[in-house]
Scaffold this active site. Sequence first.
Site, PDB file in Angstrom:
ATOM      1  N   SER A 131       0.794  -1.230   0.000  1.00  0.00           N
ATOM      2  CA  SER A 131       0.000   0.000   0.000  1.00  0.00           C
ATOM      3  C   SER A 131       0.824   1.277   0.000  1.00  0.00           C
ATOM      4  CB  SER A 131      -0.969  -0.011   1.184  1.00  0.00           C
ATOM      5  OG  SER A 131      -0.297  -0.283   2.387  1.00  0.00           O
ATOM      6  N   LYS A 179     -11.622   0.544  -1.978  1.00  0.00           N
ATOM      7  CA  LYS A 179     -10.609   1.195  -2.805  1.00  0.00           C
ATOM      8  C   LYS A 179     -11.108   1.280  -4.253  1.00  0.00           C
ATOM      9  CE  LYS A 179      -7.480   0.941   0.826  1.00  0.00           C
ATOM     10  NZ  LYS A 179      -6.820   0.061   1.751  1.00  0.00           N
ATOM     11  N   HIS A 211      -5.122  -3.429  -2.981  1.00  0.00           N
ATOM     12  CA  HIS A 211      -4.752  -2.445  -4.014  1.00  0.00           C
ATOM     13  C   HIS A 211      -4.592  -3.055  -5.397  1.00  0.00           C
ATOM     14  CE1 HIS A 211      -4.228   0.735  -1.077  1.00  0.00           C
ATOM     15  NE2 HIS A 211      -3.689  -0.189  -0.303  1.00  0.00           N
TER      16      HIS A 211
HETATM   17  C1  LIG Z   1      -6.849  -0.206   3.106  1.00  0.00           C
HETATM   18  C2  LIG Z   1      -6.270  -1.528   3.398  1.00  0.00           C
HETATM   19  C3  LIG Z   1      -6.898  -2.405   4.273  1.00  0.00           C
HETATM   20  C4  LIG Z   1      -8.100  -2.011   5.088  1.00  0.00           C
HETATM   21  O1  LIG Z   1      -9.243  -1.898   4.320  1.00  0.00           O
HETATM   22  P1  LIG Z   1     -10.434  -0.956   4.793  1.00  0.00           P
HETATM   23  O2  LIG Z   1     -11.600  -1.416   4.033  1.00  0.00           O
HETATM   24  O3  LIG Z   1     -10.014   0.446   4.461  1.00  0.00           O
HETATM   25  O4  LIG Z   1     -10.582  -1.146   6.268  1.00  0.00           O
HETATM   26  C5  LIG Z   1      -6.360  -3.660   4.418  1.00  0.00           C
HETATM   27  N1  LIG Z   1      -5.234  -4.028   3.771  1.00  0.00           N
HETATM   28  C6  LIG Z   1      -4.596  -3.191   2.938  1.00  0.00           C
HETATM   29  C7  LIG Z   1      -3.367  -3.648   2.248  1.00  0.00           C
HETATM   30  C8  LIG Z   1      -5.072  -1.912   2.745  1.00  0.00           C
HETATM   31  O5  LIG Z   1      -4.417  -1.067   1.952  1.00  0.00           O
END
Ligand SMILES: *Cc1c(COP(=O)(O)O)cnc(C)c1O
Length: 387
Positions: A181, A240, A209
Amino acid sequence: MPLPFENELDDLRQQSLLRRLREVQSQPGTIMDYAGRRLINFSSNDYLGLAGEPFLREAAKQAIDTYGVGATASRLVCGTLTPHLLLEQQLAEFKRAEAALSFSSGYAAALGTLNALAGKKDVIILDKLAHASLIDGARLSGAALRVFPHNDVEKLESHLQWAREEHPYARVVVVTESVFSMDGDRAPLAEIVQIKDRYGALLLLDEAHAVGVIGPNGRGLAERLGVSGRIDIQMGTLSKALGVSGGYICGRRALIDWLINRARSFVYTTAPPAALAAAATAALEFLESAAGEARRKRLWENLKMLAAGLPPGLTPAKLQSAIVPVMLGEENAALEASRLFFERGFFIPAIRYPTVARGTARLRLTLSAAHLPEQIQALTKALWNLG
Ligand SMILES: *Cc1c(COP(=O)(O)O)cnc(C)c1O
């Protein structure tokens, strides 16, 4: 009387590590109204520009009209509504898995799943750069933890050897991400799959991602490499590229049944609103359509355009995802660069400790399919003039 952590807050301020909230006054999209300014936003995870799409809004509104706003209880009581089940069917199909389970967030999915899969007698082995939700889930499980240097498969293998020798009866879970991330690079997934199979370990792959960005119809890196069927626990988020909110796990039916019974972040929380499930289902349907595939191609064209215009040295040589780190090192340098971009009309936040290691502060640029060529050109020009 001052509160006991007020001194620590002052320390954070002095080290350029204090964080605060920013009020955004615009719709999701590439233009952002903030602090009385109109900025080009290069910071959101809305990689396909779906968060503001009329068809997602419409799906959510229709679900509200049919099911109301709140889900009224947990999934196991009376909170499982038709949109939740439709979403889970769609997710399983999208990830080519037997079954799927949705959670209130990706964070909740990580916490509940790692806790359900491992206990005190077990072993969890994580990549050094695994997301905080995965680290927290691993810690909370009480399992013995081992961390391997980022993407170092040899070290991963030596941890697996250790686990098999020292804990022959333990369940061993390997945890990594397909796209990291804060660095935007990819895991050597094909090798990791081979190694975990050789040691009989389970693999949890977080595709937060990668979904919507990589692989046919944005199904993720595992599908791109043809190893989906060998990923024991496929995790991701709806928040995302899918532009909604919530997390999910896909895998074998028995895995999902186990999580329904044992994932505490699933069992002991109110079901997410039906509107979110309906909007996420619409987002998945879009990804599987020709229009969705065209949108994903647009993102990669934008990435190609950005890569061609980047000054050398600041960023990775090859872009592997929609995340482009601009490495600056000191926390102060990153804050200063972020301020400079703000003055020039861009929103790009500084990423600092504890999100990344000390001394590796950076700007985290993210690109969207919705960015216009002139916005990308303006950005590359500003990057050349940095400092
Ligand atoms: C954003 C993210 C999460 C958490 O997801 P949310 O739905 O925002 O709680 C988990 N793992 C990774 C790698 C992330 O980037």
